[in-house]
Write an enzyme that holds these catalytic residues in place. Structure first.
Site, PDB file in Angstrom:
ATOM      1  N   SER A 193      -4.828  34.878 -30.124  1.00  0.00           N
ATOM      2  CA  SER A 193      -6.089  35.489 -30.545  1.00  0.00           C
ATOM      3  C   SER A 193      -5.795  36.757 -31.341  1.00  0.00           C
ATOM      4  O   SER A 193      -4.664  37.232 -31.356  1.00  0.00           O
ATOM      5  CB  SER A 193      -6.936  35.851 -29.325  1.00  0.00           C
ATOM      6  OG  SER A 193      -6.427  37.032 -28.740  1.00  0.00           O
ATOM      7  N   LYS A 194      -6.852  37.290 -31.972  1.00  0.00           N
ATOM      8  CA  LYS A 194      -6.605  38.473 -32.801  1.00  0.00           C
ATOM      9  C   LYS A 194      -6.166  39.674 -31.952  1.00  0.00           C
ATOM     10  O   LYS A 194      -5.461  40.538 -32.433  1.00  0.00           O
ATOM     11  CB  LYS A 194      -7.801  38.794 -33.684  1.00  0.00           C
ATOM     12  CG  LYS A 194      -9.086  39.062 -32.970  1.00  0.00           C
ATOM     13  CD  LYS A 194     -10.171  39.331 -33.989  1.00  0.00           C
ATOM     14  CE  LYS A 194     -11.493  39.603 -33.301  1.00  0.00           C
ATOM     15  NZ  LYS A 194     -12.586  39.776 -34.243  1.00  0.00           N
ATOM     16  N   ARG A 195      -6.580  39.667 -30.693  1.00  0.00           N
ATOM     17  CA  ARG A 195      -6.172  40.773 -29.827  1.00  0.00           C
ATOM     18  C   ARG A 195      -4.677  40.737 -29.489  1.00  0.00           C
ATOM     19  O   ARG A 195      -4.089  41.722 -29.114  1.00  0.00           O
ATOM     20  CB  ARG A 195      -6.989  40.770 -28.530  1.00  0.00           C
ATOM     21  CG  ARG A 195      -8.337  41.426 -28.687  1.00  0.00           C
ATOM     22  CD  ARG A 195      -9.141  41.324 -27.415  1.00  0.00           C
ATOM     23  NE  ARG A 195      -9.409  39.930 -27.085  1.00  0.00           N
ATOM     24  CZ  ARG A 195     -10.403  39.196 -27.621  1.00  0.00           C
ATOM     25  NH1 ARG A 195     -11.200  39.746 -28.507  1.00  0.00           N
ATOM     26  NH2 ARG A 195     -10.588  37.947 -27.277  1.00  0.00           N
ATOM     27  N   ASP A 196      -4.071  39.556 -29.615  1.00  0.00           N
ATOM     28  CA  ASP A 196      -2.649  39.442 -29.314  1.00  0.00           C
ATOM     29  C   ASP A 196      -1.793  40.257 -30.274  1.00  0.00           C
ATOM     30  O   ASP A 196      -0.675  40.633 -29.948  1.00  0.00           O
ATOM     31  CB  ASP A 196      -2.200  37.977 -29.341  1.00  0.00           C
ATOM     32  CG  ASP A 196      -2.796  37.193 -28.185  1.00  0.00           C
ATOM     33  OD1 ASP A 196      -3.013  37.805 -27.120  1.00  0.00           O
ATOM     34  OD2 ASP A 196      -3.069  35.992 -28.345  1.00  0.00           O
ATOM     35  N   GLY A 197      -2.317  40.497 -31.473  1.00  0.00           N
ATOM     36  CA  GLY A 197      -1.578  41.293 -32.442  1.00  0.00           C
ATOM     37  C   GLY A 197      -1.212  42.644 -31.839  1.00  0.00           C
ATOM     38  O   GLY A 197      -0.046  43.014 -31.759  1.00  0.00           O
TER      39      GLY A 197
END
Ligand code: GLU
Length: 505
Positions: free
Chosen positions: A257-261
């Site tokens: 997910s984008k939060r994993d970045g």
């Protein structure tokens, strides 16, 4: 041109996720392999989710990777417009046609009606069971329906799922997948504002744009049954479907997910996305110092493999080797170490002058292009990102900011100081100061004085660069030049002695 026509159909609801880039890539590879056409279609019918700048971002990302569409907004083509918002008037008539056939119906339920349906049964969906209790064209008499339509009250059009029927999808990646219509809801295909939903716009455009193959993310598989039914209702031939496996988190558990970045300190978007607020600011592969070809090569392998040992593929080689048959069904783990490995391979292959231009703005203007190119040549085997060149190799752009104290304690012996100082004198008198001559002078000195290499070389390296991990010592000295090397030997020895006495104190 072959009849193969594929489309990448992103919705401009924010920055393009790296999974979206992979979808675009597989579409591109498939089209080019078959001598077909790669189309960009912007699916922007949902005005509530429209994000300004997102379409430009998508185009910029595709351009950065060299995945240039043959048709699309701004790219030309005979099947435009390629933005769904500019095709508004194309869709309603098909929805109405399905109503007239009895495969769809008008509905007037308010949000409160729909809420009520769900409060009565949390699992309820608008389907054969519930539709009979709702406000729609199926429950109104013919006269009531006529009046309602004439009154101009806004309606939606819903697809009428046939009763208890197996809908089979032949997916080129997954094989045969079957959905029973009892599990499917009566999806809205035309909204109250007259705009189509994704489902209607998608099949109408795929038909009108003569799309032969739909290659998209796995999350769309469950909608495909609805799509297949609509093709049947319309009497249109459906394209062939391929649903791509999920991209999993670096841990292998769950969808990336984008939060994993932020969580794992890695990029999940191709380019920086900066909508002007901190919370949604994302750095991209480009800003992390990746080369586009390396990212392409990495993404190609996230869900596909050539069936051979070869790992490095240029875009052209990927085009030659790509086939849907070799796309895997299971999720593909986002292995950031692998991404960096690819990048390293591509950095090594890139000309020093090209790398130099990429880091030009990062280093002082005192270093000319020739110096910069040589510095890149010395560092490129030792870095994983472009930004690492001036960072890991900072000692090439100024005296060492740090000296490795642990190594110094291990390698330095005070007894060798007189030799080190004498060597400074020897190097100072060399006529030519290139790698070859410094090497022969230093090795000559070591031999003449019956010293070991270990007595001189590590300390010389630490004094000049601060680290044992730098590039070839003699090449580095050549680049730095005589004056700089002599200053560094003198200052470096002082720093080394300071570190030693601090350790002894
Ligand atoms: N607009 C959809 C998306 O954003 C496209 C899905 C499809 O390719 O059909 O992913």
């Amino acid at each position: 041109m072959s009849d193969v026509r594929v489309r990448f159909a992103p919705s401009p609801t924010g920055p393009l996720h790296i999974g979206g880039v992979r979808t675009a890539l597989y579409n591109y590879l498939f089209a080019k392999h078959a001598g077909g056409t790669f189309i960009l279609r912007v699916e922007d019918t949902d005005q509530n989710r429209y994000v300004p700048g997102a379409e430009d971002y998508i185009v910029e990302a595709l351009n950065w990777f060299g995945l240039t569409p043959d048709e699309g907004p701004g790219f030309g083509g005979d099947y435009g417009p390629y933005r769904q918002s500019e095709r508004k008037d194309f869709y309603a008539k098909y929805a109405i046609q399905m109503v007239e056939q009895g495969n769809a119906y008008y509905a007037w339920d308010t949000p409160a009606d729909l809420d009520l349906m769900r409060t009565q049964d949390v699992n309820a969906k608008y389907d054969a069971k519930t539709r009979v209790k709702m406000k729609n064209g199926l429950t109104l008499s013919a006269d009531e329906l006529k009046l309602k339509l004439e009154s101009g009250v806004k309606y939606v059009i819903r697809l009428k799922m046939p009763a208890n029927e197996d809908v089979m999808i032949t997916d080129l990646v997954r094989g045969e997948v079957t959905f029973n219509t009892q599990d499917l809801d009566d999806k809205v295909i035309l909204k109250g504002d007259g705009m189509p939903t994704y489902h209607l716009a998608n099949i109408v455009d795929d038909h009108l744009m003569k799309i032969s193959h739909v290659i998209r993310g796995e999350e769309w598989l469950s909608s495909t049954a609805h799509h297949v039914l609509m093709y049947r209702f319309m009497g249109w031939e459906a394209p062939q479907f391929s649903h791509l496996p999920l991209i999993l988190k670096p841990t292998g558990k769950g969808k990336l997910s984008k939060r994993d970045g932020a969580k794992f300190g890695l990029p999940v978007f191709p380019l920086e996305w900066n909508p002007g607020n901190e919370e949604e600011l994302y750095s991209g592969f480009r800003e992390f110092g990746f080369l586009p070809d390396a990212v392409i090569n990495f993404l190609a392998f996230l869900g596909w493999n050539p069936g051979t040992e070869q790992e490095i593929f240029s875009l052209d080689e990927l085009v030659n080797s790509f086939s849907i048959k070799r796309i895997v069904k299971s999720g593909a783990r986002f292995d950031y170490d692998k991404a960096k490995w690819y990048n390293q391979q591509y950095i090594i292959k890139t000309a020093n002058e090209v790398l130099a231009a990429m880091i030009r703005s990062e280093v002082s203007a005192d270093y000319n292009d020739e110096y910069l190119a040589k510095a890149c040549g010395l560092m490129k085997e030792r870095v994983e990102t472009i930004g690492d060149i001036p960072k890991v190799g900072d000692f090439l752009f100024g005296s060492p900011s740090e000296y490795d104290a642990k190594m110094i304690r291990k390698k330095y012996k005070e007894d060798n100081d007189p030799h080190f100082i004498a060597l400074t004198g020897t190097l100072g008198t060399l006529e030519i100061f290139d790698a070859e001559s410094t090497q022969s002078a230093i090795k000559g000195y070591i031999g003449d004085n019956e010293l070991s290499f270990g007595a001189i070389l590590p300390v010389l390296r630490l004094a000049t660069s601060g680290t044992m991990k730098g590039p070839d010592l003699f090449e580095m000295m050549e680049l730095l030049g005589r004056d700089e090397v002599l200053v560094r030997m003198r200052d470096g020895l002082n720093e080394i002695k300071k570190i030693i006495s601090a350790a002894q104190a």
